[in-house]
Write a protein that holds these residues in place. Structure first.
Motif, PDB file in Angstrom:
ATOM      1  N   ILE A  28       0.830  -1.208   0.000  1.00 11.71           N
ATOM      2  CA  ILE A  28       0.000   0.000   0.000  1.00 11.71           C
ATOM      3  C   ILE A  28       0.859   1.250   0.000  1.00 11.71           C
ATOM      4  CG2 ILE A  28      -1.647   1.323   1.381  1.00 11.71           C
ATOM      5  CD1 ILE A  28      -2.928  -1.309   2.196  1.00 11.71           C
ATOM      6  N   SER A  29       1.977   1.232   0.732  1.00 17.41           N
ATOM      7  CA  SER A  29       2.867   2.395   0.758  1.00 17.41           C
ATOM      8  C   SER A  29       3.470   2.668  -0.617  1.00 17.41           C
ATOM      9  CB  SER A  29       3.994   2.170   1.774  1.00 17.41           C
ATOM     10  OG  SER A  29       3.472   2.033   3.083  1.00 17.41           O
ATOM     11  N   ALA A  46      -7.938  12.231  -0.428  1.00 14.52           N
ATOM     12  CA  ALA A  46      -8.912  11.143  -0.538  1.00 14.52           C
ATOM     13  C   ALA A  46      -8.207   9.800  -0.682  1.00 14.52           C
ATOM     14  CB  ALA A  46      -9.841  11.387  -1.724  1.00 14.52           C
ATOM     15  N   ALA A  47      -7.159   9.768  -1.495  1.00  8.23           N
ATOM     16  CA  ALA A  47      -6.409   8.526  -1.688  1.00  8.23           C
ATOM     17  C   ALA A  47      -5.746   8.085  -0.378  1.00  8.23           C
ATOM     18  CB  ALA A  47      -5.364   8.710  -2.776  1.00  8.23           C
ATOM     19  N   SER A  48      -5.288   9.067   0.411  1.00  6.91           N
ATOM     20  CA  SER A  48      -4.664   8.749   1.696  1.00  6.91           C
ATOM     21  C   SER A  48      -5.659   8.093   2.647  1.00  6.91           C
ATOM     22  CB  SER A  48      -4.100  10.021   2.316  1.00  6.91           C
ATOM     23  OG  SER A  48      -3.576   9.769   3.605  1.00  6.91           O
ATOM     24  N   LEU A  55      -5.497  -0.457   4.578  1.00 11.49           N
ATOM     25  CA  LEU A  55      -4.456  -1.028   5.428  1.00 11.49           C
ATOM     26  C   LEU A  55      -5.048  -1.634   6.692  1.00 11.49           C
ATOM     27  CD1 LEU A  55      -1.488  -1.507   5.975  1.00 11.49           C
ATOM     28  CD2 LEU A  55      -1.357   0.780   6.999  1.00 11.49           C
ATOM     29  N   GLN A  56      -6.002  -0.938   7.304  1.00  8.90           N
ATOM     30  CA  GLN A  56      -6.644  -1.478   8.504  1.00  8.90           C
ATOM     31  C   GLN A  56      -7.373  -2.781   8.199  1.00  8.90           C
ATOM     32  OE1 GLN A  56      -6.321  -0.505  11.608  1.00  8.90           O
ATOM     33  NE2 GLN A  56      -5.078   1.286  11.119  1.00  8.90           N
ATOM     34  N   LEU A  57      -8.055  -2.829   7.062  1.00 11.84           N
ATOM     35  CA  LEU A  57      -8.747  -4.063   6.669  1.00 11.84           C
ATOM     36  C   LEU A  57      -7.748  -5.179   6.400  1.00 11.84           C
ATOM     37  CD1 LEU A  57     -11.545  -2.618   4.340  1.00 11.84           C
ATOM     38  CD2 LEU A  57     -11.737  -3.345   6.736  1.00 11.84           C
TER      39      LEU A  57
END
Length: 330
Positions: A28-29, A46-48, A55-57
């Motif tokens: 993701i990074s 918005a993308a952030s 990432l949490q999911l």
């Protein structure tokens, strides 16, 4: 295996969860860094937010998938806590903020002294920023991160350290759990606080035998963090910090007071959690009779679990170092 027997996870499940979460974070990074959006633009913001939610999911999936694949369950799950354990959780968060904020502030001041500039905090100046801060920090992060760090990985740490004496096992699980939690975030300015708070959540989980109090404490901590990020509040806090560190005498007093509060906070949290929680840092076990009988043992995978944990922590420390160097260079 009969319906009345449930297999508990070995060391490998939590280690694999941790490794999978680190891989997801890296992917993701990299994707976020390749997006052709200008810094500060609406599209970048918005993308952030989308990247943070994903990432949490991924953390949640990384915590669940290894146990589903082996048809096992973690030692520390989302079982119902006692009323006292649930009620004490917000107190652990409040005590942590009071006790560990000072020493974290000193570390942040040291980073500023060497030229480090952080990536910025929570955006509390727009309705979208406030809504996303609540959704991510108060709802998603407590559930997803506690599933990964305090349920899956902590359960495996119990097996990795299962042959050690109880006191050493508890201390090692607390320290390692705090370090894993802190370095995974790759935010140097928050590392000291996240280490101590992560350790407090580990101890709370161990003594209560369930992850739910840690989820409650985590959510409470983030709610307080959101309040402190409100411009009117953060401005006052920054002014107080500047005044406290404005002279040599002020720095000396702040250092002494911060260290004293930190030591006292560790002691107070240990005392109140021990009074409420009656569990010990028992290793996971192969099977457990749901009527109450249990045979504790390491059912394999310890070497793999240790390797996954060490390599994943090393990657996080490397990313943390890169973030620090980049913050200084900027």
């Amino acid at each position: 295996m009969t319906d009345r027997m449930v297999r508990r996870g070995s060391a490998v499940e939590g280690g694999f969860s941790y490794g999978g979460a680190v891989v997801a974070m890296l992917i993701i990074s990299v994707v976020m860094s390749l997006l052709p959006f200008e810094k500060g633009s609406a599209a970048r913001v918005a993308a952030s937010y989308i990247g943070t939610v994903l990432l949490q999911l991924c953390f949640l999936l990384a915590a669940i998938i290894p146990y589903k694949g082996t048809r096992a369950r973690p030692r520390y799950g989302f079982t119902r806590p006692t009323p006292c354990a649930a009620l004490i959780a917000p107190a652990v968060a409040a005590i942590s903020i009071v006790a560990f904020y000072g020493i974290a502030m000193l570390f942040g001041s040291f980073l500023s002294f060497i030229g480090y500039e952080g990536s910025g905090g929570t955006d509390m100046t727009s309705p979208l920023g406030i809504v996303m801060a609540i959704v991510i920090s108060v709802i998603l992060a407590p559930v997803c991160e506690e599933s990964l760090f305090r349920s899956s990985h902590l359960s495996s740490l119990g097996v990795m350290l299962g042959r050690r004496k109880l006191l050493f096992r508890t201390l090692a699980m607390t320290v390692i759990g705090g370090a894993v939690f802190a370095f995974m975030h790759c935010r140097p300015e928050q590392t000291v606080y996240q280490f101590f708070f992560g350790g407090a959540l580990v101890y709370l989980t161990i003594k209560t035998g369930t992850v739910i109090p840690a989820v409650i404490a985590h959510a409470t901590n983030n709610i307080i963090g959101i309040i402190l990020a409100i411009p009117a509040v953060s401005g006052g806090v920054s002014a107080a910090e500047t005044a406290a560190l404005g002279s040599a005498a002020g720095i000396a007093v702040t250092v002494i007071a911060s260290v004293a509060l930190c030591v006292a906070g560790v002691f107070v949290i240990r005392v109140i959690v021990r009074r409420v929680g009656k569990c010990d840092a028992a290793p996971s076990f192969t099977t457990v009779d749901l009527d109450g009988g249990a045979g504790y043992s390491d059912d394999g995978g310890t070497v793999a679990g240790v390797v996954f944990t060490v390599l994943s922590l090393a990657v996080c420390v490397a990313l943390w170092t890169i973030t620090l160097v980049a913050g200084i260079a900027s």
